[in-house]
Design a protein around this motif. Structure first.
Motif, mmCIF file in Angstrom:
data_model
loop_
_atom_site.group_PDB
_atom_site.id
_atom_site.type_symbol
_atom_site.label_atom_id
_atom_site.label_comp_id
_atom_site.label_asym_id
_atom_site.label_seq_id
_atom_site.Cartn_x
_atom_site.Cartn_y
_atom_site.Cartn_z
ATOM 1 N N ILE A 230 50.288 72.309 -21.149
ATOM 2 C CA ILE A 230 49.435 72.454 -22.330
ATOM 3 C C ILE A 230 47.998 72.756 -21.911
ATOM 4 O O ILE A 230 47.361 73.697 -22.416
ATOM 5 C CB ILE A 230 49.486 71.179 -23.201
ATOM 6 N N ARG A 231 47.483 71.965 -20.991
ATOM 7 C CA ARG A 231 46.087 72.114 -20.556
ATOM 8 C C ARG A 231 45.837 73.499 -19.968
ATOM 9 O O ARG A 231 44.896 74.201 -20.355
ATOM 10 C CB ARG A 231 45.757 71.028 -19.537
ATOM 11 N N LEU A 232 46.695 73.912 -19.042
ATOM 12 C CA LEU A 232 46.481 75.184 -18.361
ATOM 13 C C LEU A 232 46.723 76.380 -19.284
ATOM 14 O O LEU A 232 45.995 77.375 -19.231
ATOM 15 C CB LEU A 232 47.395 75.273 -17.141
ATOM 16 N N SER A 233 47.719 76.280 -20.154
ATOM 17 C CA SER A 233 48.009 77.391 -21.058
ATOM 18 C C SER A 233 46.864 77.620 -22.032
ATOM 19 O O SER A 233 46.483 78.773 -22.298
ATOM 20 C CB SER A 233 49.309 77.142 -21.812
ATOM 21 N N CYS A 234 46.316 76.552 -22.575
ATOM 22 C CA CYS A 234 45.160 76.698 -23.468
ATOM 23 C C CYS A 234 43.969 77.280 -22.710
ATOM 24 O O CYS A 234 43.229 78.119 -23.236
ATOM 25 C CB CYS A 234 44.801 75.350 -24.093
ATOM 26 N N GLN A 235 43.820 76.859 -21.464
ATOM 27 C CA GLN A 235 42.742 77.387 -20.635
ATOM 28 C C GLN A 235 42.936 78.880 -20.374
ATOM 29 O O GLN A 235 42.000 79.675 -20.506
ATOM 30 C CB GLN A 235 42.715 76.633 -19.303
ATOM 31 N N PHE A 236 44.153 79.289 -20.044
ATOM 32 C CA PHE A 236 44.421 80.695 -19.739
ATOM 33 C C PHE A 236 44.389 81.571 -20.997
ATOM 34 O O PHE A 236 44.017 82.745 -20.932
ATOM 35 C CB PHE A 236 45.775 80.842 -19.045
ATOM 36 N N ALA A 237 44.784 81.017 -22.137
ATOM 37 C CA ALA A 237 44.790 81.805 -23.381
ATOM 38 C C ALA A 237 43.379 82.131 -23.850
ATOM 39 O O ALA A 237 43.149 83.154 -24.495
ATOM 40 C CB ALA A 237 45.556 81.066 -24.468
ATOM 41 N N LYS A 238 42.437 81.247 -23.557
ATOM 42 C CA LYS A 238 41.016 81.485 -23.848
ATOM 43 C C LYS A 238 40.757 81.800 -25.318
ATOM 44 O O LYS A 238 39.866 82.584 -25.647
ATOM 45 C CB LYS A 238 40.476 82.628 -22.974
ATOM 46 N N GLY A 239 41.560 81.220 -26.191
ATOM 47 C CA GLY A 239 41.322 81.403 -27.609
ATOM 48 C C GLY A 239 41.676 82.766 -28.159
ATOM 49 O O GLY A 239 41.381 83.070 -29.320
ATOM 50 N N ARG A 240 42.334 83.600 -27.357
ATOM 51 C CA ARG A 240 42.650 84.964 -27.817
ATOM 52 C C ARG A 240 43.763 84.993 -28.842
ATOM 53 O O ARG A 240 43.811 85.882 -29.696
ATOM 54 C CB ARG A 240 43.019 85.840 -26.612
ATOM 55 N N VAL A 241 44.690 84.053 -28.755
ATOM 56 C CA VAL A 241 45.758 83.922 -29.746
ATOM 57 C C VAL A 241 45.966 82.432 -30.006
ATOM 58 O O VAL A 241 45.633 81.595 -29.163
ATOM 59 C CB VAL A 241 47.088 84.548 -29.248
ATOM 60 N N PRO A 242 46.510 82.071 -31.166
ATOM 61 C CA PRO A 242 46.814 80.657 -31.406
ATOM 62 C C PRO A 242 47.848 80.141 -30.408
ATOM 63 O O PRO A 242 48.734 80.882 -29.976
ATOM 64 C CB PRO A 242 47.384 80.650 -32.828
ATOM 65 N N VAL A 243 47.723 78.870 -30.064
ATOM 66 C CA VAL A 243 48.679 78.208 -29.175
ATOM 67 C C VAL A 243 49.390 77.115 -29.957
ATOM 68 O O VAL A 243 48.757 76.214 -30.506
ATOM 69 C CB VAL A 243 47.982 77.613 -27.938
ATOM 70 N N LEU A 244 50.726 77.212 -30.012
ATOM 71 C CA LEU A 244 51.567 76.218 -30.669
ATOM 72 C C LEU A 244 52.268 75.407 -29.576
ATOM 73 O O LEU A 244 52.740 75.975 -28.590
ATOM 74 C CB LEU A 244 52.618 76.887 -31.549
ATOM 75 N N VAL A 245 52.348 74.112 -29.760
ATOM 76 C CA VAL A 245 52.898 73.227 -28.728
ATOM 77 C C VAL A 245 54.067 72.417 -29.287
ATOM 78 O O VAL A 245 53.928 71.717 -30.303
ATOM 79 C CB VAL A 245 51.821 72.261 -28.194
ATOM 80 N N GLY A 246 55.216 72.505 -28.618
ATOM 81 C CA GLY A 246 56.358 71.695 -28.992
ATOM 82 C C GLY A 246 56.142 70.241 -28.620
ATOM 83 O O GLY A 246 55.766 69.936 -27.481
ATOM 84 N N ILE A 247 56.370 69.341 -29.563
ATOM 85 C CA ILE A 247 56.185 67.905 -29.300
ATOM 86 C C ILE A 247 57.484 67.138 -29.550
ATOM 87 O O ILE A 247 57.472 65.916 -29.708
ATOM 88 C CB ILE A 247 55.045 67.318 -30.166
ATOM 89 N N SER A 248 58.595 67.857 -29.572
ATOM 90 C CA SER A 248 59.884 67.212 -29.862
ATOM 91 C C SER A 248 60.222 66.170 -28.807
ATOM 92 O O SER A 248 60.020 66.389 -27.612
ATOM 93 C CB SER A 248 60.989 68.263 -29.910
ATOM 94 N N ASP A 249 60.741 65.050 -29.257
ATOM 95 C CA ASP A 249 61.121 63.973 -28.348
ATOM 96 C C ASP A 249 62.017 63.009 -29.116
ATOM 97 O O ASP A 249 61.993 62.983 -30.346
ATOM 98 C CB ASP A 249 59.879 63.247 -27.814
ATOM 99 N N SER A 250 62.788 62.243 -28.385
ATOM 100 C CA SER A 250 63.584 61.206 -29.035
ATOM 101 C C SER A 250 62.741 59.986 -29.388
ATOM 102 O O SER A 250 63.171 59.132 -30.166
ATOM 103 C CB SER A 250 64.747 60.782 -28.123
ATOM 104 N N ALA A 251 61.534 59.894 -28.808
ATOM 105 C CA ALA A 251 60.648 58.759 -29.070
ATOM 106 C C ALA A 251 59.462 59.208 -29.922
ATOM 107 O O ALA A 251 58.712 60.113 -29.535
ATOM 108 C CB ALA A 251 60.145 58.165 -27.754
ATOM 109 N N PHE A 252 59.281 58.597 -31.044
ATOM 110 C CA PHE A 252 58.200 58.924 -31.978
ATOM 111 C C PHE A 252 56.835 58.856 -31.288
ATOM 112 O O PHE A 252 55.989 59.749 -31.440
ATOM 113 C CB PHE A 252 58.269 57.950 -33.154
#
Length: 302
Positions: A61-83
């Motif tokens: 997440i950290r590196l992808s947001c850094q590399f994207a540099k705000g040029r496109v929206p970044v969506l992050v999957g947060i799926s997990d068995s634990a809330f």
């Protein structure tokens, strides 16, 4: 809103089970953004999220947001068995500058539809970012029923759905129930039906093949949105050629992921290491992928 276009579910380039291929990740992000994609989706099925440690997920997440540099929206999957872990990932996503998060039904225990709706309501009370629901019944064994999606659209902060059921009847039902919400994003996963989906009023595709050939999938989306049927048919044939040749080598349940990562490795974009329990293709399968890419004339698609 709604978000429209092609959103590649980014593969997670790895060097080993707990180390990102950082250089490969940066090349991959530059590759897809230069191909015209409309957003990035991290930690989906194609990103092997369920096989990754929380350390790797946070680093990604950290590196992808850094590399994207705000040029496109970044969506992050947060799926997990634990809330709690889903909320922790959402907070990390917000911290590092992501734009929205994506969640499947909790997996392992089977939830009823009233329970799923209650879960979404409780989740949004603490959610720091807008949320897309992710219908992936083949893996979660639970689906967001059309009526549940309609009700979820009324929960503040829930802004769309990604459906990977490959069920056009489901799409029609959900679309009908959401006709009063033109701002609510509706995207499809399987690339084989993306063109039909968009021509029927869908907003775009979360297509794994866009990791390899982003421009092809963007062109397909644009042709479908313009109802340019001759162009749609020509581009769709190329997408189906990719699907049948790259994703089916060996006929494993994991063939899609193995083929996609192997192709990216052959193309020199990123490492093809697979997180356990899977292993990358061996040399015989790699040769098949290489030959398939040559037959596709992949360089013409870049």
């Amino acid at each position: 809103m709604p978000l429209r276009g092609i959103v590649p579910p980014l593969v997670t380039p790895l060097l080993d089970n707990d180390t990102l291929d950082v250089a490969g990740l940066e090349r991959l992000i530059e590759h897809v953004i230069s191909g015209g994609v409309h957003a990035l989706f991290l930690l989906g099925t194609t990103g092997e999220f369920a096989s990754l440690s929380y350390k790797i997920r946070e680093d990604l997440i950290r590196l992808s947001c850094q590399f994207a540099k705000g040029r496109v929206p970044v969506l992050v999957g947060i799926s997990d068995s634990a809330f709690t872990e889903s909320l922790n990932l959402a907070r990390k996503a917000a911290l590092y500058g992501a734009d929205a998060v994506v969640i499947t039904p909790p997996y392992y225990f089977s939830s009823g539809q009233p329970e799923l709706l209650e879960y979404l309501k409780r989740t949004m009370v603490q959610m720091p970012l807008p949320l897309f629901v992710y219908n992936m019944p083949v893996h979660t064994k639970v689906m967001f029923a059309p009526e549940t999606v309609r009700a979820a659209a009324d929960i503040p902060g829930i802004i769309g759905i990604k459906d990977s059921s490959a069920n056009l009847a489901y799409f029609n039902q959900v679309q009908y129930l959401l006709k009063h919400r033109p701002d609510f994003t509706f995207m499809v996963g399987p690339e084989e039906i993306t063109a039909e989906f968009v021509m029927m009023g869908g907003h775009g595709g979360v297509n794994g093949g866009a990791n390899m050939f982003p421009k092809l999938y963007v062109d397909l989306y644009n042709a479908a949105a313009a109802h340019d049927l001759p162009k749609v048919m020509a581009l769709r044939d190329k997408v189906l050629q990719i699907s049948t040749s790259i994703y089916n080598v060996g006929q494993f349940g994991s063939s899609y992921l193995k083929g996609l990562k192997c192709a990216l490795s052959v193309m020199g974009i990123c490492n093809d290491f697979m997180a356990e329990p899977f292993h990358r293709f061996n040399e015989p399968e790699r040769k098949i992928i290489q030959e398939a890419l040559e037959k596709i004339d992949y360089k013409s698609l870049l």
